[in-house]
Write an enzyme that holds these catalytic residues in place. Structure first.
Site, PDB file in Angstrom:
ATOM      1  N   HIS A   9      -0.420  25.746  93.777  1.00 39.87           N
ATOM      2  CA  HIS A   9      -0.407  25.431  92.344  1.00 39.87           C
ATOM      3  C   HIS A   9       0.713  24.451  91.989  1.00 39.87           C
ATOM      4  O   HIS A   9       1.091  23.629  92.809  1.00 39.87           O
ATOM      5  CB  HIS A   9      -0.342  26.717  91.519  1.00 39.87           C
ATOM      6  CG  HIS A   9      -1.342  27.736  91.946  1.00 39.87           C
ATOM      7  ND1 HIS A   9      -2.707  27.530  91.859  1.00 39.87           N
ATOM      8  CD2 HIS A   9      -1.199  28.972  92.522  1.00 39.87           C
ATOM      9  CE1 HIS A   9      -3.355  28.578  92.333  1.00 39.87           C
ATOM     10  NE2 HIS A   9      -2.463  29.461  92.748  1.00 39.87           N
ATOM     11  N   GLU A  24       4.283  31.110  89.068  1.00 38.53           N
ATOM     12  CA  GLU A  24       4.066  31.369  90.490  1.00 38.53           C
ATOM     13  C   GLU A  24       4.645  30.268  91.364  1.00 38.53           C
ATOM     14  O   GLU A  24       5.214  30.523  92.431  1.00 38.53           O
ATOM     15  CB  GLU A  24       2.573  31.523  90.785  1.00 38.53           C
ATOM     16  CG  GLU A  24       2.297  31.803  92.258  1.00 38.53           C
ATOM     17  CD  GLU A  24       0.829  31.766  92.638  1.00 38.53           C
ATOM     18  OE1 GLU A  24       0.536  31.673  93.845  1.00 38.53           O
ATOM     19  OE2 GLU A  24      -0.025  31.819  91.736  1.00 38.53           O
ATOM     20  N   HIS A  78       1.564  31.669  98.513  1.00 39.58           N
ATOM     21  CA  HIS A  78       1.189  32.113  97.171  1.00 39.58           C
ATOM     22  C   HIS A  78       1.833  33.453  96.822  1.00 39.58           C
ATOM     23  O   HIS A  78       2.278  34.193  97.704  1.00 39.58           O
ATOM     24  CB  HIS A  78      -0.332  32.283  97.073  1.00 39.58           C
ATOM     25  CG  HIS A  78      -1.098  31.003  97.095  1.00 39.58           C
ATOM     26  ND1 HIS A  78      -1.613  30.421  95.966  1.00 39.58           N
ATOM     27  CD2 HIS A  78      -1.427  30.184  98.123  1.00 39.58           C
ATOM     28  CE1 HIS A  78      -2.239  29.303  96.292  1.00 39.58           C
ATOM     29  NE2 HIS A  78      -2.134  29.129  97.604  1.00 39.58           N
ATOM     30  N   GLU A 146      -0.499  35.626 100.698  1.00 38.50           N
ATOM     31  CA  GLU A 146      -0.192  36.200  99.388  1.00 38.50           C
ATOM     32  C   GLU A 146       0.970  37.167  99.579  1.00 38.50           C
ATOM     33  O   GLU A 146       0.837  38.195 100.243  1.00 38.50           O
ATOM     34  CB  GLU A 146      -1.409  36.928  98.823  1.00 38.50           C
ATOM     35  CG  GLU A 146      -2.610  36.025  98.554  1.00 38.50           C
ATOM     36  CD  GLU A 146      -2.502  35.277  97.231  1.00 38.50           C
ATOM     37  OE1 GLU A 146      -1.432  35.318  96.599  1.00 38.50           O
ATOM     38  OE2 GLU A 146      -3.507  34.648  96.825  1.00 38.50           O
TER      39      GLU A 146
END
Length: 265
Positions: A9, A24, A78, A146
């Site tokens: 992102h 994030e 992430h 993640e």
């Protein structure tokens, strides 16, 4: 070996933030910076970033760049989320590979998952498959990690910690090193921060003084690095592409009583 690190992102990506406002990308980019610094201690390793602090890089551009550079491995970093925007109980670490389960990607994902669960103590959500763009459109092996849930208050405390971010980077780099039999340099150099705003907390003639300050900073939750330059042992606390992020850290450190300076390398 060529490695592409992808901080997922960007600063302006809509919706990618915790219920109380942590973006994030702040976590993702910090882990990528730590990982790059650690990887610079290995022989014949070149690290590329898929992301940018200046804009939200589209997914297609990220994978196109990886393919044109012919990198050997793509690692996307992430922080997770669950639910419709509020706090939830979902917690833990999970690592993804493409649905075809490429052999090397699977082996690397298993190593990353094992390292991160062992070092963080968070629940093991396992290695999974997914049809994510960065796994499907890259020609090389790829994994997506993640590293905890922004929607879980306990996970989020960790995600905000520089020590935790460093721990995640160390776990990823150790897995990459083990998977590809990377060889450490005999005389590792300090992390390369060319073009970054560096935050320095001290410079000493005596190494012990620098080590003592680093220990104090580490116990306060920071991630210092001691290196020798121009006859001094310098204690570096951070390096940032955006000056405002360096300014924020300097302000925080000064409020805690540390004498810090910031300069562009």
């Amino acid at each position: 070996m060529k490695i592409m690190l992808d901080a997922g992102h960007g600063y302006n990506t809509p919706g990618k933030r915790s219920p109380d406002g942590m973006i994030e990308y702040e976590f993702n980019r910090a882990v990528a910076l730590h990982a790059r610094s650690l990887l610079q201690n290995y022989q014949n390793v070149t690290v590329y970033f898929a992301h940018s602090d200046n804009r939200d890089v589209p997914l297609q551009e990220r994978t196109n760049n990886a393919n044109s550079l012919n990198v050997d491995i793509y690692v996307s970093i992430h922080a997770n989320a669950f639910g419709s925007g509020g706090w939830t109980s979902a917690s833990g670490i999970e690592t993804y590979i493409y649905t075809s389960k490429p052999r090397i990607a699977l082996q690397l994902a298993q190593k990353i998952q094992r390292n991160l669960v062992a070092e963080t103590g968070l629940p093991n959500r396992g290695v999974k498959t997914a049809d994510f763009h960065v796994l499907r459109e890259t020609k090389m092996d790829g994994v997506l990690v993640e590293c905890g849930f922004m929607t879980n208050q306990n996970d989020l405390k960790l995600l905000r910690s520089e020590e935790y971010r460093r721990t995640i980077a160390e776990g990823i780099v150790k897995a990459v090193s083990d998977q590809f039999n990377l060889k450490r340099k005999s005389n590792p150099s300090p992390p390369s921060t060319s073009g970054l705003y560096k935050v320095q907390a001290g410079a000493f003639k005596a190494k012990k003084n620098a080590d003592d300050l680093a220990t104090k900073l580490r116990s306060a939750g920071y991630t210092p690095y001691v290196y020798q330059e121009n006859g001094y042992y310098k204690v570096q606390v951070g390096a940032f592409e955006r000056k405002q992020n360096a300014d924020s850290l300097v302000s925080k450190l000064r409020n805690e009583g540390y004498e810090t300076v910031i300069f562009l390398d």
